[in-house]
Design a protein around this motif. Sequence first.
Motif, short mmCIF file in Angstrom:
data_model
loop_
_atom_site.label_atom_id
_atom_site.label_comp_id
_atom_site.label_asym_id
_atom_site.label_seq_id
_atom_site.Cartn_x
_atom_site.Cartn_y
_atom_site.Cartn_z
N SER A 73 0.82 -1.22 0.00
CA SER A 73 0.00 0.00 0.00
C SER A 73 0.85 1.27 0.00
CB SER A 73 -0.96 0.00 1.19
OG SER A 73 -0.25 0.06 2.41
N ASN A 74 2.10 1.18 0.45
CA ASN A 74 2.97 2.36 0.51
C ASN A 74 4.07 2.32 -0.55
OD1 ASN A 74 1.92 3.79 2.91
ND2 ASN A 74 2.43 1.86 3.92
N TRP A 75 4.00 1.39 -1.50
CA TRP A 75 5.08 1.23 -2.47
C TRP A 75 5.38 2.50 -3.27
CZ3 TRP A 75 9.17 -1.30 -2.57
CH2 TRP A 75 9.95 -1.37 -3.74
N PRO A 76 4.38 3.29 -3.69
CA PRO A 76 4.74 4.52 -4.43
C PRO A 76 5.68 5.44 -3.65
CG PRO A 76 2.41 4.07 -4.67
CD PRO A 76 2.94 3.09 -3.65
N GLU A 77 5.46 5.55 -2.34
CA GLU A 77 6.34 6.39 -1.52
C GLU A 77 7.69 5.71 -1.29
OE1 GLU A 77 3.12 5.75 -0.56
OE2 GLU A 77 2.32 7.70 -1.15
N SER A 106 9.22 3.40 -3.12
CA SER A 106 10.02 3.19 -4.33
C SER A 106 10.63 4.49 -4.86
CB SER A 106 9.18 2.53 -5.42
OG SER A 106 8.11 3.37 -5.79
N THR A 107 10.20 5.63 -4.38
CA THR A 107 10.79 6.91 -4.81
C THR A 107 12.29 6.91 -4.60
OG1 THR A 107 8.75 8.06 -4.28
CG2 THR A 107 10.71 9.40 -4.44
N PHE A 108 12.71 6.31 -3.53
CA PHE A 108 14.13 6.25 -3.18
C PHE A 108 14.96 5.62 -4.30
CE2 PHE A 108 17.62 4.11 -0.80
CZ PHE A 108 18.20 5.23 -0.24
N PHE A 109 14.39 4.65 -5.03
CA PHE A 109 15.14 3.91 -6.04
C PHE A 109 15.24 4.63 -7.38
CE2 PHE A 109 13.48 0.63 -3.15
CZ PHE A 109 14.69 0.15 -2.70
N LYS A 110 14.59 5.77 -7.53
CA LYS A 110 14.73 6.49 -8.80
C LYS A 110 16.04 7.26 -8.88
CE LYS A 110 12.30 10.82 -7.81
NZ LYS A 110 11.15 11.63 -8.10
N TYR A 111 16.76 7.35 -7.77
CA TYR A 111 18.04 8.04 -7.74
C TYR A 111 19.18 7.05 -7.96
CZ TYR A 111 15.03 11.46 -5.50
OH TYR A 111 14.01 12.33 -5.22
N SER A 112 20.32 7.56 -8.39
CA SER A 112 21.49 6.70 -8.61
C SER A 112 22.00 6.17 -7.27
CB SER A 112 22.60 7.49 -9.30
OG SER A 112 23.14 8.43 -8.39
N GLU A 113 22.84 5.17 -7.35
CA GLU A 113 23.40 4.58 -6.12
C GLU A 113 24.20 5.61 -5.33
OE1 GLU A 113 26.26 0.92 -4.68
OE2 GLU A 113 25.58 0.99 -6.75
N ASP A 114 24.99 6.44 -6.02
CA ASP A 114 25.77 7.47 -5.32
C ASP A 114 24.87 8.44 -4.56
OD1 ASP A 114 28.23 6.50 -6.16
OD2 ASP A 114 28.23 7.74 -7.97
N LEU A 115 23.81 8.88 -5.21
CA LEU A 115 22.88 9.82 -4.57
C LEU A 115 22.13 9.15 -3.43
CD1 LEU A 115 21.78 12.64 -4.47
CD2 LEU A 115 20.22 12.07 -6.33
N ARG A 116 21.73 7.90 -3.60
CA ARG A 116 21.05 7.18 -2.52
C ARG A 116 21.97 7.05 -1.31
NH1 ARG A 116 19.40 3.31 -6.55
NH2 ARG A 116 20.77 1.81 -5.54
N THR A 117 23.24 6.77 -1.55
CA THR A 117 24.19 6.66 -0.45
C THR A 117 24.30 7.98 0.30
OG1 THR A 117 25.45 5.00 -1.65
CG2 THR A 117 26.58 6.11 0.15
N LEU A 118 24.36 9.07 -0.44
CA LEU A 118 24.45 10.39 0.19
C LEU A 118 23.20 10.69 1.00
CD1 LEU A 118 26.12 13.06 0.35
CD2 LEU A 118 24.71 13.86 -1.53
#
Length: 105
Positions: A15-19, A21-33
Amino acid sequence: MGGDGFRNIYRSWKSNWPELSTFFKYSEDLRTLIYTTNPIESFNRSMRKVSKNRPVFPNEDSVLKLFYLATSRLEEKWSMKTRNWGSIYSQLLIQFSDQLELYAL
């Protein structure tokens, strides 16, 4: 954890997947930051350290001045470079150009 627990977790994720999964639209470097909280925790610890011996402040300006001076001293010690910053900054400009313009002034 029983079967009901896993079903509840699954329903929550679904039920919360849209929120989430937003995290995964960024590159790995940006996610790490984004995910790394060590600099924030270090900053907060430093602010507590400078304010712990001052239980009372005469006014709001005195608190602001104390934190401003402490931050100025901390900036001199910050030397660790962010890995792949050029790439990350480019991505930030693409994703958040309208917000970053505020800070470019």
